[in-house]
Design a protein around this motif. Structure first.
Motif, short mmCIF file in Angstrom:
data_model
loop_
_atom_site.label_atom_id
_atom_site.label_comp_id
_atom_site.label_asym_id
_atom_site.label_seq_id
_atom_site.Cartn_x
_atom_site.Cartn_y
_atom_site.Cartn_z
N CYS A 11 15.85 37.87 8.93
CA CYS A 11 16.71 36.91 8.96
C CYS A 11 17.70 36.63 8.09
O CYS A 11 18.84 36.21 8.56
CB CYS A 11 15.55 35.59 8.66
SG CYS A 11 14.48 35.22 10.27
N ARG A 23 19.95 25.21 9.88
CA ARG A 23 18.65 24.87 9.40
C ARG A 23 18.30 25.23 8.05
O ARG A 23 17.58 24.60 7.48
CB ARG A 23 17.78 25.86 10.36
CG ARG A 23 17.66 25.54 11.73
CD ARG A 23 17.11 26.52 12.65
NE ARG A 23 15.73 27.05 12.12
CZ ARG A 23 15.20 28.11 13.06
NH1 ARG A 23 16.09 28.96 13.70
NH2 ARG A 23 14.11 28.68 12.46
N CYS A 25 13.33 35.76 5.05
CA CYS A 25 12.80 37.23 5.21
C CYS A 25 14.24 37.91 5.30
O CYS A 25 15.25 37.53 5.70
CB CYS A 25 12.16 37.59 6.48
SG CYS A 25 12.69 37.36 7.85
N GLN A 62 3.67 32.36 1.68
CA GLN A 62 4.89 31.70 2.27
C GLN A 62 5.55 32.33 3.43
O GLN A 62 5.70 33.34 3.65
CB GLN A 62 5.66 31.55 0.89
CG GLN A 62 5.28 31.08 -0.34
CD GLN A 62 4.89 29.65 -0.09
OE1 GLN A 62 5.79 28.88 0.29
NE2 GLN A 62 3.48 29.41 -0.64
N PRO A 63 5.90 31.25 4.38
CA PRO A 63 6.71 31.56 5.56
C PRO A 63 7.97 31.56 5.21
O PRO A 63 8.72 30.91 4.50
CB PRO A 63 6.17 30.69 6.53
CG PRO A 63 5.92 29.38 5.72
CD PRO A 63 5.39 29.72 4.37
N CYS A 64 8.87 32.56 6.01
CA CYS A 64 10.28 32.37 6.23
C CYS A 64 10.74 31.20 6.69
O CYS A 64 10.12 30.55 7.72
CB CYS A 64 10.51 33.65 7.05
SG CYS A 64 12.47 33.68 7.57
N LEU A 65 11.70 30.36 6.34
CA LEU A 65 12.18 29.04 6.61
C LEU A 65 12.87 29.31 8.07
O LEU A 65 12.78 28.22 8.68
CB LEU A 65 13.25 28.83 5.65
CG LEU A 65 12.83 28.33 4.37
CD1 LEU A 65 14.12 27.83 3.48
CD2 LEU A 65 11.80 27.29 4.37
N CYS A 123 12.13 32.25 10.72
CA CYS A 123 11.27 32.59 11.78
C CYS A 123 9.90 32.40 11.50
O CYS A 123 9.08 32.36 12.31
CB CYS A 123 11.47 34.38 11.73
SG CYS A 123 10.77 35.17 10.22
N ARG A 124 9.53 31.96 10.22
CA ARG A 124 7.99 31.54 10.14
C ARG A 124 6.99 32.77 9.92
O ARG A 124 5.85 32.55 9.64
CB ARG A 124 7.38 30.66 11.02
CG ARG A 124 8.43 29.43 11.26
CD ARG A 124 8.87 28.52 9.99
NE ARG A 124 7.51 27.95 9.31
CZ ARG A 124 7.78 27.29 8.29
NH1 ARG A 124 9.11 27.15 7.82
NH2 ARG A 124 6.70 26.82 7.95
N ASN A 125 7.81 33.71 9.92
CA ASN A 125 6.94 35.17 9.44
C ASN A 125 6.53 35.20 7.94
O ASN A 125 7.48 34.68 7.23
CB ASN A 125 7.26 36.45 9.93
CG ASN A 125 7.53 36.59 11.25
OD1 ASN A 125 6.47 36.00 12.13
ND2 ASN A 125 8.36 37.33 11.86
N THR A 126 5.35 35.67 7.64
CA THR A 126 5.23 35.73 6.22
C THR A 126 5.92 36.44 5.39
O THR A 126 6.41 37.65 5.84
CB THR A 126 3.52 36.12 5.94
OG1 THR A 126 2.70 35.43 6.91
CG2 THR A 126 3.47 36.54 4.51
#
Length: 238
Positions: free
Chosen positions: A42, A87, A39, A22-25, A27-30
């Motif tokens: 963030c 966001r 994450c 699942q990515p962070c909403l 930064c999109r990092n896992t």
């Protein structure tokens, strides 16, 4: 059996994350284990208001002055256009991430319990209701999910049976304060006055802008003889 169930659920989630991380909403990092939606990096960068710590003026305090009596008005995050908070709120309201509201409520609830003793000042948590048609359309009330998270962290009862919205109103986005008030001043009603009478109510919503919606809800609760009303929102404009 509950322990076994939790272990099975945890193992299934770990396996699911292994194949479908699942990515962070933001930064999109896992996301790593134990991280939820956002994450750690963030989360630490979220623009918290710190209002319950006395680090800033109470959000919206002047917006309610002389209109309805509220005990306090706190917001978890500052809201700016195209910022991180927008966001997050957008993901919660329009992308189906209802559990994100619960997570945000738990995060802020833990702060309020340990840093402000809010759990000793409230009897009942109530979310600003959606009209049944809007609830069917969205599938959930984002304010209720935030309220449920606060309820879990603060160990204070929550209910969606205190207030109801009697009229379907147009979106408040883009309206000025007068237009917002005219849009909502007669649309909220207390379902059962005995349920809120003599109780210290915590009223919860997503974003505080002019305060018209919260003002209308507060007026209804006060008219039903609630002992007091305090307000908490996920976010507030500066």
């Amino acid at each position: 059996m509950k322990i076994i169930g939790k272990l099975i659920k945890s193992g299934f989630e770990d396996l699911l994350n292994l194949f479908y991380p699942q990515p962070c909403l933001l930064c999109r990092n896992t996301l790593q284990q134990q991280e939820e939606f956002i994450c750690t990096a963030c989360r630490l960068a979220l623009p918290e208001t710190g209002q319950h710590r006395g680090e800033a003026l109470v959000a919206g305090q002047n917006r309610f002055a002389g209109k309805v009596l509220v005990e306090f008005v706190f917001a978890y995050l500052y809201f700016t256009r195209k910022g991180k908070t927008q966001r997050v709120i957008h993901a919660l309201k329009y992308r189906g991430h209802k559990e994100l509201g619960h997570v945000l409520g738990r995060w802020y609830g833990h702060q309020l319990k340990t840093e402000y003793d809010l759990h000793e000042q409230i009897d009942l948590i109530v979310g600003v209701p959606l009209h049944p048609a809007k609830l069917r359309q969205r599938g959930y009330n984002q304010s209720d999910w935030f309220a449920m998270g606060l309820s879990e962290a603060l160990e204070i009862p929550w209910s969606d049976q205190a207030l109801m919205r009697t009229h379907y109103t147009l979106s408040q986005t883009g309206k000025n304060r007068l237009s917002r008030w005219e849009n909502v001043n007669t649309v909220f009603r207390v379902k059962n006055p005995d349920f809120v009478a003599n109780k210290r109510i915590l009223l919860v919503d997503d974003v505080l802008t002019t305060g018209a919606t919260l003002e209308a809800c507060t007026a209804s609760l006060v008219a039903a003889n609630s002992q007091s009303v305090g307000i908490i929102t996920m976010a507030a404009t500066r």
